[in-house]
Design an enzyme around this catalytic site. Structure first.
Site, mmCIF file in Angstrom:
data_model
loop_
_atom_site.group_PDB
_atom_site.id
_atom_site.type_symbol
_atom_site.label_atom_id
_atom_site.label_comp_id
_atom_site.label_asym_id
_atom_site.label_seq_id
_atom_site.Cartn_x
_atom_site.Cartn_y
_atom_site.Cartn_z
ATOM 1 N N GLY A 18 71.009 56.712 46.924
ATOM 2 C CA GLY A 18 70.718 55.971 48.155
ATOM 3 C C GLY A 18 70.059 54.645 47.844
ATOM 4 N N LEU A 19 69.873 53.852 48.869
ATOM 5 C CA LEU A 19 69.284 52.516 48.741
ATOM 6 C C LEU A 19 67.848 52.589 48.195
ATOM 7 C CD1 LEU A 19 70.288 50.877 52.159
ATOM 8 C CD2 LEU A 19 71.181 50.254 49.887
ATOM 9 N N GLY A 23 64.063 56.969 50.084
ATOM 10 C CA GLY A 23 63.284 58.216 50.038
ATOM 11 C C GLY A 23 63.750 59.206 48.981
ATOM 12 N N LYS A 24 64.550 58.757 48.039
ATOM 13 C CA LYS A 24 65.073 59.650 46.985
ATOM 14 C C LYS A 24 63.938 60.343 46.225
ATOM 15 C CE LYS A 24 67.173 56.190 44.949
ATOM 16 N NZ LYS A 24 66.798 55.135 45.896
ATOM 17 N N SER A 92 72.060 54.758 41.849
ATOM 18 C CA SER A 92 73.454 55.079 41.465
ATOM 19 C C SER A 92 74.439 54.597 42.522
ATOM 20 C CB SER A 92 73.624 56.566 41.156
ATOM 21 O OG SER A 92 72.990 57.418 42.074
HETATM 22 N N1 ATP Z 1 61.487 60.791 56.303
HETATM 23 C C1 ATP Z 1 61.190 60.268 55.126
HETATM 24 N N2 ATP Z 1 61.851 60.659 54.033
HETATM 25 C C2 ATP Z 1 61.575 60.107 52.819
HETATM 26 N N3 ATP Z 1 60.637 59.160 52.618
HETATM 27 C C3 ATP Z 1 59.940 58.727 53.683
HETATM 28 C C4 ATP Z 1 60.186 59.260 54.961
HETATM 29 N N4 ATP Z 1 59.360 58.641 55.827
HETATM 30 C C5 ATP Z 1 58.628 57.792 55.097
HETATM 31 N N5 ATP Z 1 58.955 57.839 53.809
HETATM 32 C C6 ATP Z 1 58.317 57.042 52.768
HETATM 33 O O1 ATP Z 1 59.256 56.107 52.296
HETATM 34 C C7 ATP Z 1 59.025 55.854 50.925
HETATM 35 C C8 ATP Z 1 60.297 56.103 50.153
HETATM 36 O O2 ATP Z 1 60.072 55.715 48.827
HETATM 37 P P1 ATP Z 1 60.755 56.375 47.578
HETATM 38 O O3 ATP Z 1 60.022 55.878 46.391
HETATM 39 O O4 ATP Z 1 60.887 57.842 47.765
HETATM 40 O O5 ATP Z 1 62.198 55.705 47.660
HETATM 41 P P2 ATP Z 1 63.342 55.692 46.562
HETATM 42 O O6 ATP Z 1 64.609 55.940 47.289
HETATM 43 O O7 ATP Z 1 62.989 56.615 45.448
HETATM 44 O O8 ATP Z 1 63.314 54.173 46.096
HETATM 45 P P3 ATP Z 1 63.657 53.524 44.636
HETATM 46 O O9 ATP Z 1 65.148 53.391 44.566
HETATM 47 O O10 ATP Z 1 62.989 52.196 44.691
HETATM 48 O O11 ATP Z 1 63.099 54.427 43.584
HETATM 49 C C9 ATP Z 1 57.883 56.751 50.461
HETATM 50 O O12 ATP Z 1 56.681 56.043 50.499
HETATM 51 C C10 ATP Z 1 57.910 57.842 51.543
HETATM 52 O O13 ATP Z 1 56.660 58.462 51.708
HETATM 53 MG MG MG Z 2 62.599 56.320 43.439
#
Ligand code: ATP
Ligand code: MG
Length: 182
Positions: A18-19, A23-24, A92
């Site tokens: 995902g982007l 939230g991954k 990815s």
């Molecule tokens: N419903 C939700 N599901 C997932 N994350 C959420 C939600 N609501 C808020 N958030 C917040 O959004 C943020 C998502 O960040 P996260 O690091 O998980 O993203 P990521 O997809 O891993 O990004 P990256 O590609 O930069 O690693 C976190 O701070 C999380 O707490």
């Molecule tokens: Mg991440």
């Protein structure tokens, strides 16, 4: 100590895609906790950590992104075939590269962490979107680099509409339905 349960564990890879800021990592971390509580052997492969170690020589060109995922796929394959529950969290963005991971790994469960880019921009925990939008970072997925959405993911999470806990339960339920949980 090895429990009977973990010795009989069937390996699988939950592939979160995902982007940035969708939230991954947040959901994968929580799912990993729940699986550990159930007694499974769990490994997390997370973009931020892997890029500081296994693939620290790589950047964000298409070629380097593909190489990043190629190495991660190799590690996930080894773990999966040895009965580990693997949770990967990488943007990815390319469909073809995920298809290759699926083919190589075998017990592959694609988790599309869907979230509108506007919501991701609001979250922007690491100020990455800010830098991408003002041109400080080039080739940023969702801004100046493509994200190819999964067409038929095993699991679809909509993190703008559901909580981390709800997404987690969705993943656990699907794993159970697929017969991966003891
Ligand atoms: N419903 C939700 N599901 C997932 N994350 C959420 C939600 N609501 C808020 N958030 C917040 O959004 C943020 C998502 O960040 P996260 O690091 O998980 O993203 P990521 O997809 O891993 O990004 P990256 O590609 O930069 O690693 C976190 O701070 C999380 O707490
Ligand atoms: Mg991440």
């Amino acid at each position: 100590m090895d429990s009977i349960q973990s010795r009989n564990q069937k390996g699988f890879t939950l592939w979160f895609t995902g982007l940035p800021c969708s939230g991954k990592s947040a959901v994968a971390d929580r799912v990993a906790e729940v699986l550990k509580e159930q007694g499974l052997n769990v490994e997390r492969l997370d973009g931020d950590i892997v890029r500081k170690d296994l693939t620290r020589d790589l950047g964000f060109s298409k070629e380097d992104r593909d190489e990043n995922i190629r190495r991660v796929t190799f590690v996930a394959k080894l773990l999966t075939r040895n009965g580990v529950a693997v949770l990967t969290s990488f943007i990815s963005p390319y469909r073809q590269v995920r298809a290759r991971a699926r083919k190589e790994i075998g017990n592959f469960i694609e988790v599309y962490v869907k979230c509108p880019v506007e919501v991701c921009i609001e979250r922007d925990m690491k100020d990455m979107y800010k830098k991408a939008l003002n041109g400080e970072i080039k080739e940023f997925t969702g801004v100046s680099d493509p994200y190819e959405e999964p067409i038929n993911p095993e699991i679809l999470l909509e993190t703008d509409k559901e909580t981390i806990e709800e997404s987690t339960q969705k993943v656990i339920k699907r794993l159970n339905d697929l017969g991966y949980l003891p």
